[in-house]
Design an enzyme around this catalytic site. Structure first.
Site, PDB file in Angstrom:
ATOM      1  N   SER A 111       0.822  -1.207   0.000  1.00 41.73           N
ATOM      2  CA  SER A 111       0.000   0.000   0.000  1.00 41.73           C
ATOM      3  C   SER A 111       0.861   1.265   0.000  1.00 41.73           C
ATOM      4  CB  SER A 111      -0.956  -0.046   1.194  1.00 41.73           C
ATOM      5  OG  SER A 111      -1.951   0.931   1.092  1.00 41.73           O
ATOM      6  N   ASP A 168      10.128   5.028 -10.236  1.00 42.85           N
ATOM      7  CA  ASP A 168       9.697   5.578 -11.532  1.00 42.85           C
ATOM      8  C   ASP A 168      10.419   6.878 -11.875  1.00 42.85           C
ATOM      9  OD1 ASP A 168       8.014   3.454 -11.718  1.00 42.85           O
ATOM     10  OD2 ASP A 168       6.145   4.601 -11.711  1.00 42.85           O
ATOM     11  N   LYS A 211      -0.524  -4.271  -3.483  1.00 46.14           N
ATOM     12  CA  LYS A 211      -1.830  -3.733  -3.076  1.00 46.14           C
ATOM     13  C   LYS A 211      -1.995  -2.351  -3.714  1.00 46.14           C
ATOM     14  CE  LYS A 211      -4.663  -2.427   0.934  1.00 46.14           C
ATOM     15  NZ  LYS A 211      -4.811  -1.000   0.615  1.00 46.14           N
TER      16      LYS A 211
END
Length: 544
Positions: free
Chosen positions: A307, A318, A332
């Protein structure tokens, strides 16, 4: 008119009614919760038929079961069953669960200020919070809590002990302590006080230039705690950082965003969300005026990272802000909104999916097999990623659909069976270390030498712990025996920070993190050049 007596009579009548007709109250309550979630369907008759079936089954249950379940139990089970048919993370919280969640998010609770652990022979104090009720009263590491408010703790879990030790502020809790060398139980009356429940569990220097911060969850104070930890480590000479998010199951989204704002550059996308039907629910970026703090970064993750941990890790990966080491995270990618029910209960309802800056959804499949989702097999994450490929800012390949895949896959260390048995079944390392602490002068970061090992072997024999000479002399066992003894001695002599610092020196994933810092530094330099180039482009565009 006696208003008080009249109100009491009304309450009495209501309680009699509820006890007699509780099953219909459950059905009504379930309907009230269910209806807003489903909305109006095209076939009202089908919905009514489903509710009639529910009522019929609950009626049969009340009349025919050998031991009819309590109303609270059947209510809770009915609601949970309904929510879990939606997804694995929508959840109903009763009074105690909702209170615990709020305490964890708030970053504090009212208790005695002791870090406790469940050992095979009871609940033991590992350390006390500085300035807390336990330390002031003289409780210390190695004390066993045998009674709480007159109730024996035999057979209790650490969770049960925590529930009984916590309570309202300024209330008194009585504990009975067993201490080595003292024949009788020691009794203490402790006044509960506010105790910080810090998200940042460890913050120390691994090397003269490498800082280490571990975050166990994301609560209301996490971002501030992290900021203070970074500032403190910089004063100690930190030039690079290991951020440990292993076994961090997540928490408040805003806390994860706060960490990202401190680590990323200006106007960088942190996360985007899409609600029902793929509708955009918004995106969150760092401030346009933010300045990237230029220290190399490595993040540690494992299957227990989920999460909010994955939001932070995904954004760092990224945007090429740092490298990721460990094993694949949980996967998740669902967002839960927590809705209060009557001030004391809560409903965590999945309302959106989130996506990393490159566009990845890292949600693992749960519709094919819920058992595989909740109990993933070890080793599966070592397989090459099979999800769709995405690109980072610097064109590195990353993958969606099954958690965050680390840049460097390194398995977590596992204890050999013999060593794990001594720890889990017999609590041998802890008991021996309590004895050593009282009899020997333990030094900071001290390794167990041959003399300590000989004393431990004698201790096992005195305690009648079964083992063979082959098990004792096995080289792998010997290595891990020394590590576990040294770890527990540091815990008891200098606190859990010292114990964890010692373990880090023998942790394969931490070692790999230290190894890849040159690459993390190169990646950071490329990112800084990219940001400078982007800034110049923006300036030219504004002039035009």
């Amino acid at each position: 008119m006696n208003t008080s007596r009249n109100q009491s009579g009304v309450r009495s009548v209501m309680m009699k009614f509820l006890r007699k007709h509780w099953i219909w109250v459950v059905i009504l309550g379930t309907t009230l919760v269910y209806a807003p979630l489903t909305g109006r369907t095209s076939d009202e008759h089908a919905r009514q038929k489903s509710l009639d079936t529910l009522a019929e089954i609950m009626g049969l249950l009340q009349k025919n079961t050998v031991e009819p379940p309590p109303p609270k139990q059947i209510t809770h089970a009915s609601i949970q069953g309904m929510l879990h048919s939606l997804d694995p993370h929508s959840n109903y919280m009763d009074e105690s669960e909702f209170k615990e969640m709020r305490e964890n998010q708030r970053g504090s609770f009212f208790g005695i200020g002791s870090i406790i652990q469940q050992q095979p022979d009871g609940i033991v104090i590992m350390s006390t919070v500085r300035g807390g009720p336990s330390e002031k009263a003289g409780l210390r590491a190695g004390d066993y809590i045998r009674e709480i408010n007159g109730k024996s703790t035999e057979g209790w879990t650490s969770t049960q002990a925590v529930q009984n030790l916590r309570g309202e502020k300024d209330t008194v809790v009585e504990v009975a302590i067993q201490r080595m060398g003292v024949p009788d139980l020691l009794r203490f009356n402790l006044t509960r006080a506010e105790i910080p429940s810090n998200s940042v569990t460890y913050a120390f220097m691994l090397t003269p230039t490498t800082g280490f911060i571990a975050i166990k969850d994301f609560g209301e104070t996490t971002s501030v705690e992290f900021e203070h930890a970074v500032q403190n480590l910089k004063k100690q000479g930190m030039k690079e950082l290991v951020l440990d998010l292993r076994n961090n199951g997540g928490g408040i989204l805003d806390a994860a965003l706060g960490i990202c704002r401190q680590l990323l550059g200006p106007n960088e996308l942190i996360v985007s969300q899409k609600g029902r039907g793929g509708r955009d629910a918004g995106e969150t970026r760092t401030p346009k005026g933010a300045a990237l703090d230029p220290f190399p970064l490595v993040i540690l993750i494992n299957r227990g990272s989920a999460s909010a941990s994955e939001i932070v890790t995904g954004a760092i990966q990224d945007h090429d802000r740092g490298l990721v080491v460990g094993t694949t995270s949980w996967g998740k990618g669902l967002v839960q909104s927590v809705m209060s029910i009557g001030h004391s209960r809560g409903l965590a309802l999945t309302t959106a999916r989130y996506y990393t800056p490159s566009g990845r959804s890292i949600q693992r499949d749960y519709q094919h097999s819920l058992d595989d989702y909740l109990l993933p097999e070890d080793g599966k994450e070592a397989q090459p990623p099979k999800g769709p490929e995405f690109k980072t800012d610097l064109n590195r390949a990353v993958y969606g659909g099954g958690g965050i895949t680390p840049d460097y896959y390194i398995d977590q260390d596992q204890l050999p069976t013999f060593v794990a048995t001594l720890r889990g079944r017999y609590g041998a390392f802890f008991k021996f270390s309590v004895q050593e602490k009282d009899r020997q002068n333990i030094k900071p970061q001290q390794e167990a030498d041959d003399a300590v090992m000989n004393r431990f072997k004698s201790f096992l024999k005195e305690q009648k712990v079964p083992f063979t000479e082959a098990e004792w002399n096995d080289p792998q066992n010997q290595t891990h025996l020394r590590i576990q003894i040294s770890y527990e001695m540091q815990n008891l002599a200098y606190g859990t920070d010292a114990g964890f610092l010692y373990l880090c020196g023998h942790d394969s994933q931490v070692k790999k993190a230290l190894e890849v810092f040159p690459e993390a530094g190169t990646l950071l330099n490329k990112k800084l050049l990219s940001l400078q180039s982007g800034s110049k482009t923006d300036t030219v565009a504004e002039k035009q």
